[in-house]
Design an enzyme around this catalytic site. Sequence first.
Site, PDB file in Angstrom:
ATOM      1  N   ASP A  48       0.833  -1.203   0.000  1.00 58.43           N
ATOM      2  CA  ASP A  48       0.000   0.000   0.000  1.00 58.43           C
ATOM      3  C   ASP A  48       0.868   1.254   0.000  1.00 58.43           C
ATOM      4  O   ASP A  48       1.714   1.455   0.874  1.00 58.43           O
ATOM      5  CB  ASP A  48      -0.911  -0.003   1.233  1.00 58.43           C
ATOM      6  CG  ASP A  48      -1.926   1.122   1.189  1.00 58.43           C
ATOM      7  OD1 ASP A  48      -1.572   2.247   1.574  1.00 58.43           O
ATOM      8  OD2 ASP A  48      -3.064   0.878   0.750  1.00 58.43           O
ATOM      9  N   THR A  50      -0.026   4.577   0.239  1.00 54.63           N
ATOM     10  CA  THR A  50      -0.337   5.597   1.247  1.00 54.63           C
ATOM     11  C   THR A  50       0.173   5.191   2.619  1.00 54.63           C
ATOM     12  O   THR A  50       0.738   6.013   3.353  1.00 54.63           O
ATOM     13  CB  THR A  50      -1.852   5.847   1.288  1.00 54.63           C
ATOM     14  OG1 THR A  50      -2.255   6.482   0.071  1.00 54.63           O
ATOM     15  CG2 THR A  50      -2.225   6.745   2.453  1.00 54.63           C
ATOM     16  N   ASN A  86      -1.959   7.454  -8.754  1.00 59.88           N
ATOM     17  CA  ASN A  86      -1.348   8.764  -8.539  1.00 59.88           C
ATOM     18  C   ASN A  86      -0.317   8.746  -7.418  1.00 59.88           C
ATOM     19  O   ASN A  86       0.745   9.365  -7.522  1.00 59.88           O
ATOM     20  CB  ASN A  86      -2.439   9.792  -8.210  1.00 59.88           C
ATOM     21  CG  ASN A  86      -3.286  10.157  -9.408  1.00 59.88           C
ATOM     22  OD1 ASN A  86      -2.944  11.038 -10.176  1.00 59.88           O
ATOM     23  ND2 ASN A  86      -4.416   9.476  -9.575  1.00 59.88           N
ATOM     24  N   THR A 128      -5.417  10.632  -2.120  1.00 59.59           N
ATOM     25  CA  THR A 128      -5.131   9.960  -0.860  1.00 59.59           C
ATOM     26  C   THR A 128      -4.331  10.879   0.063  1.00 59.59           C
ATOM     27  O   THR A 128      -3.694  11.836  -0.374  1.00 59.59           O
ATOM     28  CB  THR A 128      -4.303   8.680  -1.089  1.00 59.59           C
ATOM     29  OG1 THR A 128      -3.027   9.037  -1.637  1.00 59.59           O
ATOM     30  CG2 THR A 128      -5.028   7.716  -2.017  1.00 59.59           C
ATOM     31  N   CYS A 197      -6.955  10.456  -7.540  1.00 61.72           N
ATOM     32  CA  CYS A 197      -6.808   9.050  -7.154  1.00 61.72           C
ATOM     33  C   CYS A 197      -7.605   8.249  -8.173  1.00 61.72           C
ATOM     34  O   CYS A 197      -8.785   8.539  -8.411  1.00 61.72           O
ATOM     35  CB  CYS A 197      -7.330   8.785  -5.746  1.00 61.72           C
ATOM     36  SG  CYS A 197      -7.312   7.025  -5.311  1.00 61.72           S
TER      37      CYS A 197
END
Length: 237
Positions: A48, A50, A86, A128, A197
């Site tokens: 992930d 983020t 993104n 995000t 996003c």
Amino acid sequence: MTKKLGIIGGMGPAATAELFCRIIQKTSASSDQEHLHIIVDDDPSTPDRTAFLLGQPGAADFTDHVVRTALGLEAQGCEVLAVPCNTTHARYDEITSHLTSSELLHMPRATAIRAKDSGARRVAVLATDGTLKVGVYERALATEGLEQVTPSPAGQETVMELIYDFAKAGKEAPRQLIDFVFNDIARTGCDAAILGCTELSILGIGQVRNGIQVIDALDELARACVTECGGTLRDMA
């Protein structure tokens, strides 16, 4: 002669599929043979983005994983690469430093150019927490002389809910949540909003929402894929 396109996918799978579809829709072709040659590596095991950028405990760096995928696509002859995520662009320079024979398209830069061309000056970015933290769009917009604005804390929390609890979970997003976000950013005086996003790109938000012009980053990436690979854009007007 067109160039072979490689899509670094899986972030998430639905956004990857949507990019593929939009590339086909935006390509002017009268037969199968006139479409681009595209190889899609849809690997959802990429850590992930983020979580890592926010420094969450135990979060793994996604960069090496993306680089391996990119080099694998290069090995298959892809000269142009696209990543429909993104947040991944936070490590764009590091990723591209490993490439030897391909060009990685920069979705936020292409989107910022579209925002400028649309006449926007004050642009809300829906993305995000990771994308906002590292300033991916802030830098791209500043290069074009545009100002970035962001949702309020409650608005941003709702954006993340739309991304993770609905889009990534394969659930239909409630209209009231989308309207809440756009009513929230309307208070900033923005004259456009970027869907920054790619999960937001699959929610059916449309080209105008609550009176605000919507610029979809996934659309801009699809256009760049067609043009950079030597294809012809279909007139979508």
